[in-house]
Design an enzyme around this catalytic site. Structure first.
Site, PDB file in Angstrom:
ATOM      1  N   SER A 143       0.859  -1.179   0.000  1.00 56.09           N
ATOM      2  CA  SER A 143       0.000   0.000   0.000  1.00 56.09           C
ATOM      3  C   SER A 143       0.896   1.230   0.000  1.00 56.09           C
ATOM      4  O   SER A 143       2.080   1.153   0.368  1.00 56.09           O
ATOM      5  CB  SER A 143      -0.883   0.004   1.255  1.00 56.09           C
ATOM      6  OG  SER A 143      -1.505   1.259   1.446  1.00 56.09           O
ATOM      7  N   TYR A 156      -3.052  -0.491  10.253  1.00 51.89           N
ATOM      8  CA  TYR A 156      -2.892  -0.841   8.834  1.00 51.89           C
ATOM      9  C   TYR A 156      -1.527  -0.383   8.324  1.00 51.89           C
ATOM     10  O   TYR A 156      -0.821  -1.120   7.627  1.00 51.89           O
ATOM     11  CB  TYR A 156      -4.012  -0.182   8.039  1.00 51.89           C
ATOM     12  CG  TYR A 156      -4.072  -0.531   6.563  1.00 51.89           C
ATOM     13  CD1 TYR A 156      -4.644  -1.718   6.133  1.00 51.89           C
ATOM     14  CD2 TYR A 156      -3.560   0.344   5.602  1.00 51.89           C
ATOM     15  CE1 TYR A 156      -4.723  -2.026   4.787  1.00 51.89           C
ATOM     16  CE2 TYR A 156      -3.627   0.051   4.253  1.00 51.89           C
ATOM     17  CZ  TYR A 156      -4.212  -1.135   3.850  1.00 51.89           C
ATOM     18  OH  TYR A 156      -4.283  -1.442   2.506  1.00 51.89           O
TER      19      TYR A 156
END
Length: 252
Positions: A143, A156
């Site tokens: 990501s 995250y």
């Protein structure tokens, strides 16, 4: 083009019942790979398998929880009875948006288990077979938050940052066995997981303004990187991350 041909390759894509994982599975299958979908929700997994089948693609499915070591070992062993796995895409992931001062240990553990620990467990289970067969490909879905932080995404961000370093650690140990381990780092893509953000006009406007391309990404736009990293074309690419983000990480 034969460098990108995946005919005869067998691929396992974790977390592929929907979203980016499903799109990557579709793309690999379209390029000739025999793809195995994986997910924890048996109903969603069956629906995804049927969906790709209705598109004329030959896919199979494997229902096991990638955060459970025992389940991974049993699930992978069953898959290997059908032949070697040449390509692994560690795509399983979740997001839990909560400020760090409020995040519970249970939520922290859940996010790290799903996004980071699962990649280790499945890679550990498959790497010995890849070594025995003379090589393989492992790709992890990272990501932009493998590099950058944002409010309420602490667990995250920590997990995806850790996953980036796991890619490098696996490269350090397994590259000598002709296993290429790399990552794909999506920017902001319109998926089921990001649907609330896409529908939030204030946030969506920020994404469009912050991204040089001026828009959200389409999950199909990740397929090219996945096919490249799954194919012979990337045989000397190892421990790297390809960011597919419309230029967001390139500008201030």
């Amino acid at each position: 083009m034969t460098h990108f041909d995946l005919t005869g390759r067998r691929a396992l894509v974790t977390g592929s019942s929907s979203g980016i994982g499903l799109e990557l599975a579709r793309g690999l299958s379209q390029h000739g790979a025999a793809v195995i979908l994986n997910g924890r929700d048996e109903g969603k997994l069956a629906a995804a398998t049927a969906q790709l089948g209705s598109e004329g693609l030959s896919v199979d499915s494997a229902h096991f929880d990638v955060t459970d070591k025992a389940a991974v070992q049993v699930g992978v062993a069953a898959l290997l009875e059908g032949g070697p796995i040449d390509i692994l895409i560690n795509n399983a992931g979740i997001q839990r948006r909560v400020p760090l001062l409020e995040v519970s240990l249970e939520t922290w553990d859940e996010v790290l288990r799903t996004n980071l620990t699962s990649a280790l467990l499945v890679s550990q289970a498959l790497a010995p077979q890849m070594i025995e067969c003379g090589g393989g490909k492992i790709i992890c879905t990272l990501s932009l938050m493998s590099e950058l932080g944002r409010r309420t995404t602490g667990p995250y961000t920590a997990a995806k940052g850790g996953l980036k370093m796991l890619v490098k650690a696996m490269c350090a140990e397994w590259a000598e066995h002709n296993i290429q381990i790399n990552g794909i780092g999506p920017g902001y893509f319109a998926t089921e997981m990001t649907a609330p953000l896409v529908q939030d006009e204030q946030f969506s406007s920020w994404v469009r303004g912050r991204t040089p391309a001026g828009r959200w990404g389409d999950p199909a736009e990740l397929v090219g990187a996945a096919v490249f990293l799954s194919s012979r074309a990337s045989n000397f690419v190892n421990g790297q991350v390809i960011y597919v983000d419309g230029g967001m990480s390139a500008v201030l």
